[in-house]
Design an enzyme around this catalytic site. Structure first.
Site, mmCIF file in Angstrom:
data_model
loop_
_atom_site.group_PDB
_atom_site.id
_atom_site.type_symbol
_atom_site.label_atom_id
_atom_site.label_comp_id
_atom_site.label_asym_id
_atom_site.label_seq_id
_atom_site.Cartn_x
_atom_site.Cartn_y
_atom_site.Cartn_z
ATOM 1 N N CYS A 5 -4.695 -0.749 4.004
ATOM 2 C CA CYS A 5 -3.460 -1.330 3.807
ATOM 3 C C CYS A 5 -2.296 -0.392 3.543
ATOM 4 C CB CYS A 5 -3.555 -2.381 2.617
ATOM 5 S SG CYS A 5 -1.937 -3.197 1.830
ATOM 6 N N CYS A 8 -0.814 -0.569 0.261
ATOM 7 C CA CYS A 8 -1.784 -0.050 -0.838
ATOM 8 C C CYS A 8 -1.565 1.597 -0.913
ATOM 9 C CB CYS A 8 -3.086 -0.667 -0.523
ATOM 10 S SG CYS A 8 -3.452 -2.371 -1.438
ATOM 11 N N HIS A 47 -3.625 -5.844 -4.559
ATOM 12 C CA HIS A 47 -3.809 -6.139 -3.341
ATOM 13 C C HIS A 47 -3.986 -7.725 -3.047
ATOM 14 C CE1 HIS A 47 -4.015 -6.237 1.167
ATOM 15 N NE2 HIS A 47 -4.734 -6.847 1.082
ATOM 16 N N GLY A 94 6.297 -15.347 9.554
ATOM 17 C CA GLY A 94 6.683 -14.005 10.460
ATOM 18 C C GLY A 94 6.226 -12.701 9.576
ATOM 19 N N HIS A 99 0.316 -7.680 2.691
ATOM 20 C CA HIS A 99 0.158 -7.218 1.421
ATOM 21 C C HIS A 99 1.244 -8.125 0.615
ATOM 22 C CE1 HIS A 99 -0.694 -4.445 -2.370
ATOM 23 N NE2 HIS A 99 0.363 -5.159 -2.475
ATOM 24 N N HIS A 101 4.653 -9.387 -0.544
ATOM 25 C CA HIS A 101 5.819 -8.598 -0.944
ATOM 26 C C HIS A 101 6.968 -9.679 -0.938
ATOM 27 C CE1 HIS A 101 5.170 -8.522 3.604
ATOM 28 N NE2 HIS A 101 6.500 -8.347 3.773
ATOM 29 N N HIS A 103 11.227 -9.624 -0.089
ATOM 30 C CA HIS A 103 12.268 -9.138 0.255
ATOM 31 C C HIS A 103 13.522 -9.325 -0.799
ATOM 32 C CE1 HIS A 103 10.629 -7.947 4.372
ATOM 33 N NE2 HIS A 103 9.957 -8.865 4.010
#
Ligand code: AMP
Ligand code: ZN
Length: 115
Positions: A5, A8, A47, A94, A99, A101, A103
C-alpha cells in the site's frame, strides 16, 4: 500496515511526503498532484481500505481527522474563507488509492460542484 500500500509506505517513511500534520493515529501530507492551491490528504495510520470497510471503533479516528482539519484550517488561515473535504469510495466513487483518505481542498473558489 499493508505491504503493497502506497500510503502505508508513506506512513513508514519508505516513500517521501510533504507532511503537514502527524500524531500517533493520523498523518496529513500534501497531495502530489494538487487540484487546488491547498490540497492535503488526511489518512488514518491504521490501514483501512475505504469508507466501506469501516469497523466498529473506527469512527473515533474519523472524527479526529475532522478535528485535525479544523486545526489545519486555522493554522493555514483558510478557516474563514472555507474549504471542501472529499472522500472518494470504491470504483464508482473514483477512489484510486485503496487506503482511506480525505482530500482537503482550499485556497480558491472551488468549481465543479456536483452536490
Ligand atoms: P483518490 O483518487 O481519491 O484515491 O486520491 C488519491 C490521491 O493520492 C490523488 O489525489 C493523488 O494525487 C494522490 N497521491 C498518489 N500518490 C501520492 C504520493 N506519493 N504523495 C502524495 N499524494 C499522492
Ligand atoms: Zn495502507
Amino acid at each position: 500496515m499493508k505491504e503493497d500500500c502506497i500510503f502505508c509506505k508513506i506512513i513508514k517513511g519508505e516513500i517521501p511526503s510533504s507532511k503537514v500534520y502527524e500524531d500517533e493515529e493520523i498523518l496529513a501530507f500534501n497531495d502530489i498532484n494538487p487540484a487546488a492551491p491547498i490540497h492535503i490528504l488526511l489518512i488514518p495510520k491504521k490501514h483501512i481500505k475505504s469508507l466501506a470497510e469501516l469497523k466498529d471503533g473506527d469512527e473515533k479516528v474519523i472524527g479526529k481527522i475532522y478535528q485535525v482539519i479544523n486545526k489545519i484550517a486555522e493554522k493555514q488561515e483558510f478557516k474563514e474563507k472555507g474549504y471542501r473535504v472529499i472522500a472518494n469510495c470504491g470504483k464508482d466513487g473514483g477512489q484510486e488509492v485503496e487506503h482511506l483518505h480525505f482530500h482537503l481542498l482550499a485556497g480558491k473558489q472551488l468549481g465543479e460542484k456536483i452536490v
